[in-house]
Structures are given as C-alpha cells and as structure tokens.
Design an enzyme around this catalytic site. Sequence first.
Site, PDB file in Angstrom:
ATOM      1  N   PHE A 123      -6.852  10.135   0.631  1.00  0.00           N
ATOM      2  CA  PHE A 123      -7.924   8.756   1.599  1.00  0.00           C
ATOM      3  C   PHE A 123      -7.626   9.034   3.380  1.00  0.00           C
ATOM      4  CE2 PHE A 123      -6.000   4.592   1.880  1.00  0.00           C
ATOM      5  CZ  PHE A 123      -5.050   5.028   0.594  1.00  0.00           C
ATOM      6  N   ARG A 155     -14.322   3.482   1.060  1.00  0.00           N
ATOM      7  CA  ARG A 155     -13.528   3.078   0.332  1.00  0.00           C
ATOM      8  C   ARG A 155     -14.713   3.102  -1.102  1.00  0.00           C
ATOM      9  NH1 ARG A 155      -8.597   2.976   0.112  1.00  0.00           N
ATOM     10  NH2 ARG A 155      -7.481   0.686   0.931  1.00  0.00           N
ATOM     11  N   PHE A 215      -4.547  -3.640  -7.763  1.00  0.00           N
ATOM     12  CA  PHE A 215      -4.636  -2.745  -6.060  1.00  0.00           C
ATOM     13  C   PHE A 215      -3.678  -2.346  -6.110  1.00  0.00           C
ATOM     14  CE2 PHE A 215      -2.646  -3.788  -1.602  1.00  0.00           C
ATOM     15  CZ  PHE A 215      -3.541  -3.420  -0.915  1.00  0.00           C
ATOM     16  N   THR A 216      -3.919  -1.305  -4.923  1.00  0.00           N
ATOM     17  CA  THR A 216      -2.816  -0.004  -5.251  1.00  0.00           C
ATOM     18  C   THR A 216      -1.534  -0.135  -5.107  1.00  0.00           C
ATOM     19  OG1 THR A 216      -3.269  -0.127  -2.185  1.00  0.00           O
ATOM     20  CG2 THR A 216      -4.501   1.023  -3.167  1.00  0.00           C
ATOM     21  N   TYR A 253      23.357 -12.428   9.548  1.00  0.00           N
ATOM     22  CA  TYR A 253      23.587 -11.693   8.189  1.00  0.00           C
ATOM     23  C   TYR A 253      22.908 -12.907   7.263  1.00  0.00           C
ATOM     24  CZ  TYR A 253      24.293  -7.972   4.886  1.00  0.00           C
ATOM     25  OH  TYR A 253      23.191  -6.947   4.141  1.00  0.00           O
ATOM     26  N   ASP A 274      -1.004 -13.029  -7.057  1.00  0.00           N
ATOM     27  CA  ASP A 274      -0.893 -11.890  -6.033  1.00  0.00           C
ATOM     28  C   ASP A 274      -1.819 -13.247  -4.330  1.00  0.00           C
ATOM     29  OD1 ASP A 274      -1.375 -10.473  -3.615  1.00  0.00           O
ATOM     30  OD2 ASP A 274      -1.612  -9.132  -4.988  1.00  0.00           O
ATOM     31  N   LYS A 290      -1.433 -10.955   5.527  1.00  0.00           N
ATOM     32  CA  LYS A 290      -2.753 -11.041   5.845  1.00  0.00           C
ATOM     33  C   LYS A 290      -2.823 -12.713   6.423  1.00  0.00           C
ATOM     34  CE  LYS A 290      -2.450  -6.619   3.680  1.00  0.00           C
ATOM     35  NZ  LYS A 290      -2.217  -6.710   2.082  1.00  0.00           N
TER      36      LYS A 290
HETATM   37  C1  LIG Z   1      -1.880  -6.196   1.793  1.00  0.00           C
HETATM   38  C2  LIG Z   1      -1.759  -6.662  -0.519  1.00  0.00           C
HETATM   39  C3  LIG Z   1      -0.535  -6.183  -0.529  1.00  0.00           C
HETATM   40  C4  LIG Z   1       1.009  -5.678  -0.410  1.00  0.00           C
HETATM   41  O1  LIG Z   1       1.190  -5.655   0.907  1.00  0.00           O
HETATM   42  P1  LIG Z   1       1.662  -5.579   1.736  1.00  0.00           P
HETATM   43  O2  LIG Z   1       2.598  -6.461   2.412  1.00  0.00           O
HETATM   44  O3  LIG Z   1       0.691  -4.795   2.665  1.00  0.00           O
HETATM   45  O4  LIG Z   1       2.920  -4.436   1.478  1.00  0.00           O
HETATM   46  C5  LIG Z   1      -0.887  -6.497  -1.742  1.00  0.00           C
HETATM   47  N1  LIG Z   1      -1.415  -6.961  -2.808  1.00  0.00           N
HETATM   48  C6  LIG Z   1      -2.945  -7.050  -1.774  1.00  0.00           C
HETATM   49  C7  LIG Z   1      -3.998  -8.032  -2.503  1.00  0.00           C
HETATM   50  C8  LIG Z   1      -3.126  -7.107  -0.758  1.00  0.00           C
HETATM   51  O5  LIG Z   1      -3.692  -7.009   0.207  1.00  0.00           O
END
Ligand SMILES: *Cc1c(COP(=O)(O)O)cnc(C)c1O
Length: 460
Positions: free
Chosen positions: A452, A385, A127-128, A75, A218, A261
């Site tokens: 979407f 998109r 970014f969303t 833990y 980011d 990613k």
């Molecule tokens: C995927 C992504 C995120 C968020 O990451 P998650 O692991 O999906 O929560 C943030 N910024 C960018 C540019 C992304 O492509």
Amino acid sequence: MSLTKRSWAEPFKIKMVELLKMTTPEQREKAIKEAGYNTFLLKSEDVYIDLLTDSGTSAMSDQQWSGLMLGDEAYAGSKNFYTLEKAVKKFYGYKHLIPTHQGRGAENILSQVMIKKGDIVPGNMYFTTTRLHQELAGGTFVDVIIDEAHDSENLHPFKGNIDLNKLQALIKKHGAKKIPYVCVAVTVNLAGGQPVSMQNLKELRALTQEHGIKIMLDMTRIAENAYFIQQHEKGYAKKSIAAIVKEICSYTDGATFSGKKDALVNIGGFLAVNDQDIFEEASNLVVVYEGLHTYGGLAGRDMEAMAIGIEESVQDEHMKARIGQVLYLGEKMQEAEIPIVLPIGGHGIFIDAKRFLPHLKQDQFPAQTLAAALYIDSGVRTMERGIVSAGRNAKTGDHYYPKLELVRLTIPRRVYTQAHMDVIAESVERVYQDRKKIRGLKMVYEPKYLRFFQARFSKL
Ligand SMILES: *Cc1c(COP(=O)(O)O)cnc(C)c1O
C-alpha cells in the site's frame, strides 16, 4: 429563545501558523496521476488538509516547545530522562522506564525479552508493527477480540474488548506456559479506534492471574480510551481522564508506548514494566538496538517534550476537544448519510468504501479509488485500509479480500480547526453525490512488501 445546545471550542489559542498551498482541481488531478493514484506518493506540499495519519503529526504546545530548550544532551543520565521517568510513574504508575525511538522500538525489545520460539501471543486485533515483532521473536499472534469488532455497523460501545471465552479456549489448547502475555491495545487502531472497557480489563486481569499470564498494554492511545470509559461506562462519569488512565495501567504488568499519538510529540516512545527481571533484561537489550537505557535513541529534548505531552494528554478539556472534533466530523457525515464505521472511534473517521461505491468490485480498489477522488475534489489526503493494505496470500498469489474496505480520515491533534472539518465533510458529501460517475483503478506497479505504501495505479 431557549438555549439548549452549548457548543464546545478548543481549549487553546493559536500562536503560530503554518501556511498551506492552495491548489486547483486541475493541479490536483495532475498531482494524483503522477502519484499513481496513491495518496502515500503525493508530496505533502500539494496537500491541503492532511488526514493520512495522526502519528507524529500533532501540534506541540508552547510548554513543549520551551521544553525542547531544556534538553540535556548528556550521553548518560540526562536530566530529561528523570523528568520522563517521573511522568511515567505519576500518570501511568509503572515502576521502570526504558525510552525508545518510537513505539516499534519498544515492541522489538519487549518481544525479544518475553517471547520464546513457539509461544502464542493473544491480542485484541493485530497492529502491523506489533504483530511483526512478535513473529520475528518466534511467537504466533492470535486475535481474541470480540466478533463485533469485525462488523462496521455493530454499535457495541467497547468494540475493542477481549473475548474471554476465546482466550480461555486458547489457554486450554496450548497451556498457560506457552502464553507469555496478552497484548491489549487501547484503543484498537485497526478496528477504527475502538475502546476497551474497564470491566473487560478487570475480568481479563482475574483470568490471567489465575493462569500466571502477564498483561502488556499497547498504550499508544490510552487517554483516548479513557475518554470513552468516562463517557460510556457505568461508574466513571465523574472520574478524571487522569484517574481512569492510571486505573487502566493498574490492571497490567507493563506497556509499550508510541509518543507520536496521545503524547503530542513528533517522535518518541518507551517500554515501561513493573517486573525487575524484565526491566534488567530489557535495559540490557535496548543498548543493542536503540541506545543507552537513559536515552533509547531519543535526544534529551525529545524526552522533555514527551514528558510534558503526557501530562497535557490526560487533561479532561484536551481530550473532550480532541475526541469532540472527531465526533463533530463523524456526525456531519452521518447527517449526510455517508456510510462510516460506527460507533465513531477515537482518532478518525473510517468511510465504508464498499457501501460508498457499490458498483465497484473489490479488485477495482474502491477505497483506493475513493481516497484519490477525495484528494482531487478538495486536496484532502486520506488513506486506504482495504484490499491494497491487506496484500496477497503468499501461497496462492491471490489478493486477500478483507471484510472491511475502508478509507481512513485520521485527525491530527490540535492541528486543524472546526472550519477544516466542515471543508472535509462537504468534500465527502460532494464526492458522494457524484459517486456513480467514479470509475475504479487497476494496479500497474506492485511492490513485494507492504504494497500500500508504494503501489501505483491507473484509471480503468
Ligand atoms: C503507531 C502505533 C504503534 C507503533 O508506534 P510507532 O511509534 O509508529 O513505532 C503501535 N501500536 C499502535 C496501536 C499504533 O497506533
């Protein structure tokens, strides 16, 4: 015969395979109809080549798989946490690490710690999830990306760059105290995987330092960004991806990271910062949302696999093949005169559906229509998109009509071969040949949020 062209190939061989179901056009026609012509509602087993996203869809290496067996599922104070911390220091240079279940977990913590109600958070295109967390923390996102980013045909090599004049005007208008940090994405996902130049980062560092404003990255696709710097920016051709990645981080104060990613894992992320105070507050808050600060919602084995993936992601040969594959597909499409977003970005190809299907009006959903047509032709799954993703204006109830109406073909890392790329390109070409016959769609079910994902359509 003189050999001028030397082909590249993947710097790995295949040890295990996942068999795919082959379907007929009739089966696919039925499947997409049942899915309401929305590729998000298809069953994955009905998909031949899945280009929905590059997030969490990479193939792990044998090293990463064996890393899973080294999971220390304590833990507190798991060995794997320290392995990950070491990797983050070594490859990114940040002092403090807080693991999170994925990128958005880190965005939540960072936003809550750093943003106060009424603050302004400038960024290079939204970014969303990033923007939503900034807003939930009481901040307002302001886009300060260069104008070229909004033009699908502009060939600027670093379309992710921050427009320093826009930022300066923002500082003048609101005062530096209202701006806790600039959020810089490398590469910019929604602009089509477009990179930021090192020069721009250096200038941004100088400007923000003058005003006492921090820079938070980011850094989800930082190694991909580094590859573009190596290839296209003066003075970097001989530097390694690893060195460029570390230099990018050196101009910033911290970062949020989605391991799904670049880092070649199926789940995981982190927040990394240099500032001791921010670290202390964040490690306190992470306990509320993710888990103790030495696991942050991840299993020990996940942290191990991510640490190994980070190291693999900054290898020059890996990145050359990764982006090389995207370029290979993009160049095939260019040869066939398919309208795509240029320059070709890091993680996928974006087809310009307005130019592909000029006979459809935007409220007949050209990108949604094209994604469905591609699936029927070959079983390739892509994503819209455009107008569907953009949603509606809450006040007027009208659709937003975004400038870019795109179909995204996102390439998972190390998953598909060049032969798959050929199949994809040929399918796009075939649909392009028959494009005049393609009719649009009408929306028959519309969910309230992020429509979407679950909207349903029928043929016009
Ligand atoms: C995927 C992504 C995120 C968020 O990451 P998650 O692991 O999906 O929560 C943030 N910024 C960018 C540019 C992304 O492509």
